[in-house]
Design a protein around this motif. Sequence first.
Motif, PDB file in Angstrom:
ATOM      1  N   GLY A 208     -16.213  47.976  44.266  1.00 43.04           N
ATOM      2  CA  GLY A 208     -16.430  48.096  42.821  1.00 43.04           C
ATOM      3  C   GLY A 208     -15.277  48.800  42.158  1.00 43.04           C
ATOM      4  N   ASP A 209     -15.231  48.632  40.839  1.00 37.79           N
ATOM      5  CA  ASP A 209     -14.171  49.260  40.071  1.00 37.79           C
ATOM      6  C   ASP A 209     -14.390  50.767  39.978  1.00 37.79           C
ATOM      7  OD1 ASP A 209     -12.970  46.845  39.716  1.00 37.79           O
ATOM      8  OD2 ASP A 209     -14.021  46.447  37.801  1.00 37.79           O
ATOM      9  N   LEU A 210     -13.284  51.460  39.812  1.00 33.59           N
ATOM     10  CA  LEU A 210     -13.321  52.925  39.714  1.00 33.59           C
ATOM     11  C   LEU A 210     -12.865  53.334  38.330  1.00 33.59           C
ATOM     12  CD1 LEU A 210     -11.590  53.862  43.122  1.00 33.59           C
ATOM     13  CD2 LEU A 210     -14.043  53.717  42.654  1.00 33.59           C
ATOM     14  N   ASN A 211     -13.505  54.394  37.815  1.00 34.97           N
ATOM     15  CA  ASN A 211     -13.024  54.937  36.553  1.00 34.97           C
ATOM     16  C   ASN A 211     -11.791  55.812  36.833  1.00 34.97           C
ATOM     17  OD1 ASN A 211     -13.873  57.525  37.419  1.00 34.97           O
ATOM     18  ND2 ASN A 211     -15.959  57.100  36.682  1.00 34.97           N
TER      19      ASN A 211
ATOM     20  N   ILE B 274     -12.291  51.782  49.198  1.00 38.86           N
ATOM     21  CA  ILE B 274     -12.572  52.283  47.837  1.00 38.86           C
ATOM     22  C   ILE B 274     -11.349  52.122  46.956  1.00 38.86           C
ATOM     23  CG2 ILE B 274     -13.165  54.348  46.508  1.00 38.86           C
ATOM     24  CD1 ILE B 274     -14.737  55.319  48.946  1.00 38.86           C
ATOM     25  N   TYR B 275     -10.154  52.439  47.539  1.00 43.98           N
ATOM     26  CA  TYR B 275      -8.909  52.393  46.765  1.00 43.98           C
ATOM     27  C   TYR B 275      -8.586  50.966  46.313  1.00 43.98           C
ATOM     28  CZ  TYR B 275      -4.044  53.324  45.524  1.00 43.98           C
ATOM     29  OH  TYR B 275      -2.862  53.445  44.841  1.00 43.98           O
ATOM     30  N   ASP B 276      -8.947  49.969  47.126  1.00 47.88           N
ATOM     31  CA  ASP B 276      -8.669  48.566  46.793  1.00 47.88           C
ATOM     32  C   ASP B 276      -9.764  47.936  45.933  1.00 47.88           C
ATOM     33  OD1 ASP B 276      -6.370  48.746  48.261  1.00 47.88           O
ATOM     34  OD2 ASP B 276      -7.231  47.893  50.087  1.00 47.88           O
ATOM     35  N   HIS B 277     -10.729  48.765  45.477  1.00 48.35           N
ATOM     36  CA  HIS B 277     -11.832  48.292  44.617  1.00 48.35           C
ATOM     37  C   HIS B 277     -12.697  47.277  45.343  1.00 48.35           C
ATOM     38  CE1 HIS B 277      -9.808  50.293  41.297  1.00 48.35           C
ATOM     39  NE2 HIS B 277      -8.686  49.640  41.634  1.00 48.35           N
ATOM     40  N   SER B 278     -12.775  47.384  46.686  1.00 50.93           N
ATOM     41  CA  SER B 278     -13.600  46.451  47.449  1.00 50.93           C
ATOM     42  C   SER B 278     -15.085  46.705  47.214  1.00 50.93           C
ATOM     43  CB  SER B 278     -13.294  46.571  48.953  1.00 50.93           C
ATOM     44  OG  SER B 278     -11.932  46.253  49.201  1.00 50.93           O
TER      45      SER B 278
ATOM     46  N   CYS C 209      -9.559  59.361  44.522  1.00 54.42           N
ATOM     47  CA  CYS C 209      -9.250  58.465  45.642  1.00 54.42           C
ATOM     48  C   CYS C 209      -7.787  58.583  46.055  1.00 54.42           C
ATOM     49  CB  CYS C 209      -9.585  57.025  45.232  1.00 54.42           C
ATOM     50  SG  CYS C 209      -9.483  55.874  46.612  1.00 54.42           S
TER      51      CYS C 209
ATOM     52  N   GLN D  40     -12.352  58.800  39.182  1.00 55.85           N
ATOM     53  CA  GLN D  40     -12.588  58.399  40.567  1.00 55.85           C
ATOM     54  C   GLN D  40     -11.293  57.908  41.237  1.00 55.85           C
ATOM     55  OE1 GLN D  40     -15.618  55.467  39.825  1.00 55.85           O
ATOM     56  NE2 GLN D  40     -17.319  56.915  40.152  1.00 55.85           N
ATOM     57  N   GLN D  41     -10.480  57.184  40.429  1.00 52.76           N
ATOM     58  CA  GLN D  41      -9.211  56.692  40.961  1.00 52.76           C
ATOM     59  C   GLN D  41      -8.296  57.855  41.356  1.00 52.76           C
ATOM     60  OE1 GLN D  41      -8.463  53.297  41.331  1.00 52.76           O
ATOM     61  NE2 GLN D  41      -6.696  54.063  42.514  1.00 52.76           N
TER      62      GLN D  41
END
Length: 495
Positions: free
Chosen positions: A289-292, A283-287, A299, A295-296
């Motif tokens: 999808g992108d995070l707002n 999730i942290y590497d945006h694998s 994470c 969410q970042q």
Amino acid sequence: MLTKLTRLSIDRLSLRNLTLLGFSLVAIPLVATLLFAANKLSQLAEQSTSSIFTVAKLIRLNTDIADYLTKVERSASQFIVLNDADTKQRYLKQHRALHQVIEQAINEQPNQSISKLLTDLQQSSQTIAKLLQQVDKHDISLEDIQQLFKQLNSNKIQLKQHTNNIINQQANHIYQSSEQARANLLTSLAIIPITLIIAIVFILLITKPLKRLIDEIKQLEQGNFKAKINFSGSSEYEEIALALETMRQRLHELELQKTSFIRHISHELKTPLAAIREGTELIYDHSVGDLNPEQQEICDIIKASVSRLQTLIEDLLDFNIVLDSTSLQETKITPLAPLIDKVIAQRQLDIKRKSLSIEKNLANLSLFTNATQLSVIIENLLSNAIKFSPEQGKITICAQEINNKVTLTISDQGPGISKEITEKIFDAFYQGPQPENSQIKGSGLGLTIVKELLSRLQAAITIANGKTGASFVISFEQSTNSHVTEDLTQSQTSN
């Protein structure tokens, strides 16, 4: 064979009987010696008293006879010159007194020679008395009387000489008796070293089993629960040994259960933690999808918490090494320099992150110790030094041997440690003030692990504050198996 059987029988005696036997073997010779010395002193006192009374009687006899002879001679001479009744009566009175003194001395005197001399003196005195009583019938001159008294005085001188010889004999006898008594007392003093040897032997018989029991207790204290406690001796010591063996078995069971529990729970925690960490990384590497921004941020919190949890589990595994008494058996000769280099290599990323330099000043030293546990000790201290060192700071690791003791010092250039914190820093889960922007988060178990492991390795640790930073100094008190070569490693600096 007989000596061995005797020793075994003594070892099997109860502590009370062994104490009584030792006390008896020490007391009986001393009491016998005291009685012997008292008897000799009593005999000497009796002999001295008897001799003193004898000497006193002889001296008094000589004095009385000399006085009465002088008086008798004077009154006899006056009677020859004056020839009156009063002078004659005075002479007869003094003659009877002299006769009584001589008679009493003859009756009380056991010495035959003195008795004979006294008898001769008495007969000579009586001869003079008979002659003076017939002074009217015979023409007796003053010269005749003086001649008779001259013979009497000669008898007195012989008596005095003989009594003086007896006095000298008594004095010599007292001196010889005192010297003999003194020699006997000095001889009897030889019993003191013998009793001391007996006392030391029984002290060793009593304390030697205690020393063995203390050694067994120290093994339990250091966590060595595998070795069975076998003990044979007096019933009291065997009861203590049996209680220690029961305690050892119970502690060993608890140790195995505790070690197994920590190992299993750590494994069970690491398995789901790996999955959580892997998912968080994706999730942290945006694998996925992108995070707002919200969410970042969440994470980031999850990732930090997962790292924190992993650190705690690793510390728990290290703490399990402390609790695992079986690892203490894996002792061997361990060179310090390669072990320290290996620990530094494991923390190279943290060292580079803060641009730290490591200065090593290590002699070619080796310790007979547990390499795994020593590695955990150095790793925790190095991690603590990295954590509190400033950017581009320097960490110094120094090892030396002084008086057959190895000293290992790890110093940093951090803020140092206050006295208040020093008293608590080795407590479990205690964490002092954290440095600013620290990337290394601890669990509060690191220094607790260090303290416990050093205690089991029979070493001590102290904290010293310098002008900058703090120094942890480890002293291996029992380093008789360490060795030093004359070639010292030159100071090295690694960035």
